[in-house]
Design a protein around this motif. Structure first.
Motif, PDB file in Angstrom:
ATOM      1  N   VAL A 425      -4.463   0.165  -6.593  1.00 19.75           N
ATOM      2  CA  VAL A 425      -4.271   1.443  -5.907  1.00 19.75           C
ATOM      3  C   VAL A 425      -4.630   1.236  -4.445  1.00 19.75           C
ATOM      4  O   VAL A 425      -5.739   0.788  -4.130  1.00 19.75           O
ATOM      5  CB  VAL A 425      -5.154   2.547  -6.518  1.00 19.75           C
ATOM      6  CG1 VAL A 425      -4.931   3.863  -5.778  1.00 19.75           C
ATOM      7  CG2 VAL A 425      -4.865   2.708  -8.003  1.00 19.75           C
ATOM      8  N   ARG A 426      -3.725   1.559  -3.553  1.00 22.51           N
ATOM      9  CA  ARG A 426      -3.974   1.341  -2.138  1.00 22.51           C
ATOM     10  C   ARG A 426      -4.982   2.350  -1.601  1.00 22.51           C
ATOM     11  O   ARG A 426      -4.715   3.541  -1.522  1.00 22.51           O
ATOM     12  CB  ARG A 426      -2.665   1.442  -1.356  1.00 22.51           C
ATOM     13  CG  ARG A 426      -2.829   1.151   0.138  1.00 22.51           C
ATOM     14  CD  ARG A 426      -1.608   1.588   0.887  1.00 22.51           C
ATOM     15  NE  ARG A 426      -1.692   1.286   2.313  1.00 22.51           N
ATOM     16  CZ  ARG A 426      -1.022   1.928   3.249  1.00 22.51           C
ATOM     17  NH1 ARG A 426      -0.230   2.934   2.906  1.00 22.51           N
ATOM     18  NH2 ARG A 426      -1.135   1.593   4.511  1.00 22.51           N
ATOM     19  N   THR A 427      -6.183   1.874  -1.240  1.00 23.94           N
ATOM     20  CA  THR A 427      -7.206   2.710  -0.623  1.00 23.94           C
ATOM     21  C   THR A 427      -7.861   1.911   0.498  1.00 23.94           C
ATOM     22  O   THR A 427      -8.212   0.752   0.321  1.00 23.94           O
ATOM     23  CB  THR A 427      -8.289   3.126  -1.639  1.00 23.94           C
ATOM     24  OG1 THR A 427      -8.883   1.960  -2.208  1.00 23.94           O
ATOM     25  CG2 THR A 427      -7.700   3.980  -2.740  1.00 23.94           C
ATOM     26  N   ASN A 428      -8.034   2.529   1.668  1.00 19.35           N
ATOM     27  CA  ASN A 428      -8.631   1.840   2.818  1.00 19.35           C
ATOM     28  C   ASN A 428      -7.960   0.506   3.093  1.00 19.35           C
ATOM     29  O   ASN A 428      -8.615  -0.481   3.447  1.00 19.35           O
ATOM     30  CB  ASN A 428     -10.133   1.616   2.595  1.00 19.35           C
ATOM     31  CG  ASN A 428     -10.933   2.870   2.867  1.00 19.35           C
ATOM     32  OD1 ASN A 428     -10.406   3.854   3.384  1.00 19.35           O
ATOM     33  ND2 ASN A 428     -12.192   2.863   2.525  1.00 19.35           N
ATOM     34  N   PHE A 429      -6.664   0.465   2.917  1.00 23.08           N
ATOM     35  CA  PHE A 429      -5.869  -0.716   3.226  1.00 23.08           C
ATOM     36  C   PHE A 429      -4.881  -0.274   4.289  1.00 23.08           C
ATOM     37  O   PHE A 429      -3.944   0.471   4.009  1.00 23.08           O
ATOM     38  CB  PHE A 429      -5.144  -1.211   1.971  1.00 23.08           C
ATOM     39  CG  PHE A 429      -4.445  -2.534   2.131  1.00 23.08           C
ATOM     40  CD1 PHE A 429      -5.140  -3.726   1.939  1.00 23.08           C
ATOM     41  CD2 PHE A 429      -3.106  -2.600   2.460  1.00 23.08           C
ATOM     42  CE1 PHE A 429      -4.496  -4.948   2.080  1.00 23.08           C
ATOM     43  CE2 PHE A 429      -2.454  -3.813   2.595  1.00 23.08           C
ATOM     44  CZ  PHE A 429      -3.149  -4.994   2.405  1.00 23.08           C
ATOM     45  N   LEU A 430      -5.113  -0.705   5.525  1.00 29.89           N
ATOM     46  CA  LEU A 430      -4.414  -0.114   6.656  1.00 29.89           C
ATOM     47  C   LEU A 430      -2.976  -0.574   6.794  1.00 29.89           C
ATOM     48  O   LEU A 430      -2.157   0.113   7.410  1.00 29.89           O
ATOM     49  CB  LEU A 430      -5.178  -0.427   7.948  1.00 29.89           C
ATOM     50  CG  LEU A 430      -6.662  -0.004   7.944  1.00 29.89           C
ATOM     51  CD1 LEU A 430      -7.331  -0.431   9.237  1.00 29.89           C
ATOM     52  CD2 LEU A 430      -6.795   1.493   7.737  1.00 29.89           C
ATOM     53  N   GLY A 431      -2.666  -1.758   6.262  1.00 28.20           N
ATOM     54  CA  GLY A 431      -1.331  -2.306   6.442  1.00 28.20           C
ATOM     55  C   GLY A 431      -0.332  -1.785   5.422  1.00 28.20           C
ATOM     56  O   GLY A 431      -0.638  -0.951   4.557  1.00 28.20           O
ATOM     57  N   ASP A 432       0.870  -2.309   5.512  1.00 28.53           N
ATOM     58  CA  ASP A 432       1.943  -1.965   4.577  1.00 28.53           C
ATOM     59  C   ASP A 432       1.493  -2.300   3.154  1.00 28.53           C
ATOM     60  O   ASP A 432       1.000  -3.396   2.894  1.00 28.53           O
ATOM     61  CB  ASP A 432       3.195  -2.787   4.945  1.00 28.53           C
ATOM     62  CG  ASP A 432       4.413  -2.337   4.180  1.00 28.53           C
ATOM     63  OD1 ASP A 432       4.292  -1.989   2.992  1.00 28.53           O
ATOM     64  OD2 ASP A 432       5.508  -2.354   4.769  1.00 28.53           O
ATOM     65  N   PRO A 433       1.645  -1.379   2.192  1.00 31.53           N
ATOM     66  CA  PRO A 433       1.226  -1.665   0.808  1.00 31.53           C
ATOM     67  C   PRO A 433       1.935  -2.871   0.206  1.00 31.53           C
ATOM     68  O   PRO A 433       1.426  -3.476  -0.741  1.00 31.53           O
ATOM     69  CB  PRO A 433       1.577  -0.373   0.051  1.00 31.53           C
ATOM     70  CG  PRO A 433       2.504   0.384   0.943  1.00 31.53           C
ATOM     71  CD  PRO A 433       2.152   0.001   2.345  1.00 31.53           C
ATOM     72  N   LYS A 434       3.096  -3.249   0.763  1.00 28.81           N
ATOM     73  CA  LYS A 434       3.788  -4.449   0.281  1.00 28.81           C
ATOM     74  C   LYS A 434       2.986  -5.715   0.557  1.00 28.81           C
ATOM     75  O   LYS A 434       3.244  -6.760  -0.036  1.00 28.81           O
ATOM     76  CB  LYS A 434       5.164  -4.554   0.946  1.00 28.81           C
ATOM     77  CG  LYS A 434       6.125  -3.436   0.581  1.00 28.81           C
ATOM     78  CD  LYS A 434       7.441  -3.569   1.329  1.00 28.81           C
ATOM     79  CE  LYS A 434       8.382  -2.422   1.018  1.00 28.81           C
ATOM     80  NZ  LYS A 434       9.654  -2.517   1.798  1.00 28.81           N
ATOM     81  N   LEU A 435       2.021  -5.620   1.474  1.00 25.80           N
ATOM     82  CA  LEU A 435       1.206  -6.787   1.820  1.00 25.80           C
ATOM     83  C   LEU A 435       0.070  -7.014   0.833  1.00 25.80           C
ATOM     84  O   LEU A 435      -0.617  -8.032   0.909  1.00 25.80           O
ATOM     85  CB  LEU A 435       0.635  -6.626   3.228  1.00 25.80           C
ATOM     86  CG  LEU A 435       1.666  -6.556   4.362  1.00 25.80           C
ATOM     87  CD1 LEU A 435       0.978  -6.229   5.684  1.00 25.80           C
ATOM     88  CD2 LEU A 435       2.436  -7.875   4.468  1.00 25.80           C
ATOM     89  N   LEU A 436      -0.154  -6.069  -0.062  1.00 29.83           N
ATOM     90  CA  LEU A 436      -1.151  -6.270  -1.113  1.00 29.83           C
ATOM     91  C   LEU A 436      -0.720  -7.401  -2.031  1.00 29.83           C
ATOM     92  O   LEU A 436       0.441  -7.490  -2.428  1.00 29.83           O
ATOM     93  CB  LEU A 436      -1.345  -4.991  -1.921  1.00 29.83           C
ATOM     94  CG  LEU A 436      -2.079  -3.838  -1.227  1.00 29.83           C
ATOM     95  CD1 LEU A 436      -1.841  -2.538  -1.974  1.00 29.83           C
ATOM     96  CD2 LEU A 436      -3.564  -4.135  -1.125  1.00 29.83           C
ATOM     97  N   GLU A 437      -1.665  -8.271  -2.366  1.00 33.60           N
ATOM     98  CA  GLU A 437      -1.370  -9.362  -3.292  1.00 33.60           C
ATOM     99  C   GLU A 437      -1.102  -8.808  -4.692  1.00 33.60           C
ATOM    100  O   GLU A 437      -1.549  -7.704  -5.038  1.00 33.60           O
ATOM    101  CB  GLU A 437      -2.543 -10.339  -3.347  1.00 33.60           C
ATOM    102  CG  GLU A 437      -2.817 -11.069  -2.050  1.00 33.60           C
ATOM    103  CD  GLU A 437      -1.822 -12.202  -1.802  1.00 33.60           C
ATOM    104  OE1 GLU A 437      -1.012 -12.490  -2.699  1.00 33.60           O
ATOM    105  OE2 GLU A 437      -1.858 -12.782  -0.702  1.00 33.60           O
ATOM    106  N   SER A 438      -0.420  -9.577  -5.502  1.00 33.98           N
ATOM    107  CA  SER A 438      -0.204  -9.182  -6.888  1.00 33.98           C
ATOM    108  C   SER A 438      -1.548  -9.050  -7.594  1.00 33.98           C
ATOM    109  O   SER A 438      -2.397  -9.938  -7.476  1.00 33.98           O
ATOM    110  CB  SER A 438       0.640 -10.227  -7.617  1.00 33.98           C
ATOM    111  OG  SER A 438       0.627  -9.983  -9.009  1.00 33.98           O
ATOM    112  N   PRO A 439      -1.766  -7.958  -8.317  1.00 30.67           N
ATOM    113  CA  PRO A 439      -3.026  -7.799  -9.053  1.00 30.67           C
ATOM    114  C   PRO A 439      -3.305  -8.960 -10.008  1.00 30.67           C
ATOM    115  O   PRO A 439      -4.458  -9.221 -10.339  1.00 30.67           O
ATOM    116  CB  PRO A 439      -2.832  -6.485  -9.810  1.00 30.67           C
ATOM    117  CG  PRO A 439      -1.852  -5.722  -8.985  1.00 30.67           C
ATOM    118  CD  PRO A 439      -0.907  -6.763  -8.435  1.00 30.67           C
ATOM    119  N   SER A 440      -2.248  -9.653 -10.435  1.00 31.52           N
ATOM    120  CA  SER A 440      -2.441 -10.764 -11.364  1.00 31.52           C
ATOM    121  C   SER A 440      -3.269 -11.894 -10.765  1.00 31.52           C
ATOM    122  O   SER A 440      -3.804 -12.734 -11.481  1.00 31.52           O
ATOM    123  CB  SER A 440      -1.084 -11.311 -11.822  1.00 31.52           C
ATOM    124  OG  SER A 440      -0.380 -11.868 -10.723  1.00 31.52           O
TER     125      SER A 440
END
Length: 486
Positions: A425-440
């Motif tokens: 869940v994107r929280t306090n992540f300032l950049g594009d949510p696509k930049l989040l790594e795979s949860p795996s």
């Protein structure tokens, strides 16, 4: 007689060393008690570690290192990372930098007032300012590190040498070097340097003032207005804070000019006069006797007070780094203005500054004799860290982790470290949510019991119910969960 002449300097030296020892220990204890946070110590520590490995993307805040801020001076700290430096080292360096701010205060005051005792009193007043202690308490921030550089640059820029020609050029060059180094800590320090340029122009130092103003303005436009937003993908942590005034500095300025009622309504709602009072009261309101000096703090003062978030005008956070410098220098110049009229009156003004700083330090300061010393800011007494220590020992040194915000600064020397429930869940992540790594990719979760609510608690329960995470180990209320299956 010689001993008496040396006494003021000795007193100031003792005060600086005592401040470093007392505040340094308190800040180290705070971090060791797991009472520091992901925003911002975790961000800056991971940034330094990433730069030391030739990497760029900060997972704590979700931005490239220089898309967060243009902190080019961090490269000078990279060798310390190679030698094992981490949060405690950065915090101690910051404590030393804040304490050393008393040195340029003393140098400037001694030049203006021609009195070592008065200069030393003003140097001690700097150490007593509650905001200075709070800047150390808040832990590492680049604009705080810029303070002694900015002050030294102001000293060399505004103190005219006895000679002319080569002496002036040499002093201007030294001033520029200090001010440029200050700007390399963070891009918006350039706004304060622009203010110094304006001050010099108003004092008829046309050439150097115009050169300083022009260079600082160009630096801010290229680095602050273009480069940082471009690297961040036009994402800003601060754009959302200005409400209907806009999302960029130009938007805010444009809206304020086009709709002045919005501008003045925001000042009124945020108690602008009260904010100025809180900045100046610990210095006995003497800074207002030197309004030209305060110009260097004006941009940051308005940047702070025009937001919709009260933390930007609270006296305890890094947003006050430049304003408090401007106020301190204004107090010196205010006393100097009185000195040119009456030495007695200027002595009274310095005494007023000193007494006001003592009262402020006692009323709302963090030093041992301050009202805030025992109320929770510092971790006094026995602190239970066994659970955190066990979690840190269990998590591999390079394993990807999603954890409670207090754990992040202790585990930020790795390429992937998130504050839970990121990256699910994107929280306090300032950049594009696509930049989040795979949860795996996340191997460990570190969560203190009973600290989650809402979507974060639901996410954790789902991960446990599906068997994705398990093998829980709980020590002193801190639980680590290991990934069991994709």
């Amino acid at each position: 007689m010689k001993t008496l002449r040396l006494l003021p300097g000795a007193v100031l030296t003792a005060a600086v060393l005592s401040w470093i020892w007392i505040v340094g220990r308190l800040v180290v204890d705070r971090h060791n008690s797991y009472a520091t946070f992901d925003f911002d110590l975790g961000i800056h520590d991971q940034s330094l570690w990433l730069l030391s490995r030739g990497k760029w993307f900060n997972t704590v805040c979700g931005l490239p290192v220089f898309g967060h801020h243009a902190m080019f001076m961090y490269y000078f700290l990279v060798p310390l990372v190679w030698l094992g430096g981490g949060p405690n080292l950065w915090n101690v360096i910051q404590v030393i930098a804040l304490a050393l701010g008393a040195v340029p205060v003393w140098m400037i005051a001694r030049n203006r007032l021609r009195n070592d005792t008065l200069a030393s009193m003003l140097g001690v007043a700097w150490l007593l300012l509650p905001t200075v202690s709070f800047l150390a308490w808040e832990t590492w921030h680049p604009e705080t590190l810029a303070i002694p550089f900015l002050m030294m640059g102001y000293h060399y820029a505004t103190t005219r040498p006895a000679g002319n020609g080569p002496d002036v050029r040499r002093r201007n060059l030294i001033a520029f070097a200090w001010l440029f180094a200050a700007m390399l800590w963070k891009e918006d320090i350039a706004l304060a340097v622009m203010g110094i340029g304006v001050l010099l122009i108003l004092r008829r130092r046309w050439k150097f003032g115009a050169a300083l103003l022009g260079f600082a303005a160009l630096y801010f436009l290229v680095i602050g207005v273009w480069m940082v937003p471009a690297l961040a993908g036009d994402t800003s942590a601060y754009g959302m804070l200005y409400g209907d005034l806009g999302k960029t500095p130009f938007d805010v300025a444009k809206t304020s000019l086009a709709h002045p009622t919005r501008f003045f309504a925001r000042l009124d709602n945020n108690n602008f006069t009260g904010y100025l009072g809180r900045l100046s009261a610990p210095l006995g309101f003497v800074p207002f006797l030197a309004p030209l000096t305060l110009i260097m703090g004006v941009p940051q003062i308005f940047i702070n007070i025009l937001t919709t978030a009260d933390f930007t005008w609270a006296m305890m956070y890094h947003y006050q780094a430049v304003p408090i410098v401007a106020m301190m220098l204004g107090a010196i110049e205010g006393a100097a203005w009185l000195h040119r009229k009456s030495r007695l009156v200027s002595t009274v003004a310095v005494g007023t500054v000193f007494i006001a700083s003592c009262i402020a330090a006692n009323s709302w300061g963090l030093l041992p004799f301050g009202a805030k010393y025992e109320v929770g800011y510092w971790p006094h007494g026995a602190q239970t860290t066994a659970g955190w220590d066990a979690a840190l020992k269990r998590v591999g040194p390079s394993d990807p982790v999603s954890a409670h915000y207090a754990f992040v600064p202790h585990a930020s020397h790795r390429e992937i470290i998130y504050t839970f429930p990121n990256p699910w869940v994107r929280t306090n992540f300032l950049g594009d949510p696509k930049l989040l790594e795979s949860p795996s990719k996340i191997k460990w979760l570190v969560i203190p019991d009973g600290t989650l609510g809402g979507e974060a608690a639901t996410t954790l329960q789902r991960l446990l119910d599906t068997g994705e995470y398990g093998d829980a180990q709980t020590v002193s209320g801190v639980t680590t969960y290991r990934r069991l299956k994709p």
